[in-house]
Design an enzyme around this catalytic site. Structure first.
Site, mmCIF file in Angstrom:
data_model
loop_
_atom_site.group_PDB
_atom_site.id
_atom_site.type_symbol
_atom_site.label_atom_id
_atom_site.label_comp_id
_atom_site.label_asym_id
_atom_site.label_seq_id
_atom_site.Cartn_x
_atom_site.Cartn_y
_atom_site.Cartn_z
ATOM 1 C CE LYS A 191 5.204 4.196 -27.527
ATOM 2 N NZ LYS A 191 5.804 3.011 -26.995
ATOM 3 C CG HIS A 234 1.654 0.991 -28.021
ATOM 4 N ND1 HIS A 234 2.983 0.812 -27.933
ATOM 5 C CD2 HIS A 234 1.305 0.578 -29.251
ATOM 6 C CE1 HIS A 234 3.436 0.301 -29.059
ATOM 7 N NE2 HIS A 234 2.421 0.161 -29.874
#
Length: 85
Positions: free
Chosen positions: A21, A45
């Site tokens: 990720k 993020h």
């Protein structure tokens, strides 16, 4: 700080599918696949509050092209827990 060798080691120890990720660059996507990742999560993020940081949707096409048929690409953006809302 984890290295691509650490990702490779975890993949070998786990033996199942794995996802990396936070990928935002095609070179990192290729490195993740080379290290054994079966999926890539394109995610901004933690960086989307910085000026000039690209949004994940703009990074996705180049990353998908870099990964090709060697893995799955997934885009994640927004606060955790809001997917599907």
């Amino acid at each position: 700080m984890p290295t691509w060798d650490d990702v490779r080691w975890l993949r070998e120890e786990w033996g199942g599918p794995s996802m990396v990720k936070g990928i935002m660059h095609p070179d990192d996507a290729r490195r993740a696949v080379d290290a054994g990742a079966s999926a890539i999560s394109v995610s901004d993020h933690g960086g989307n509050n910085l000026d000039g940081t690209p949004v994940s949707i703009r990074a996705l096409p180049a990353i998908a092209e870099a990964v090709g048929d060697q893995g799955c690409c997934r885009r994640r953006s927004g606060p955790a827990g809001t997917a599907g809302r």
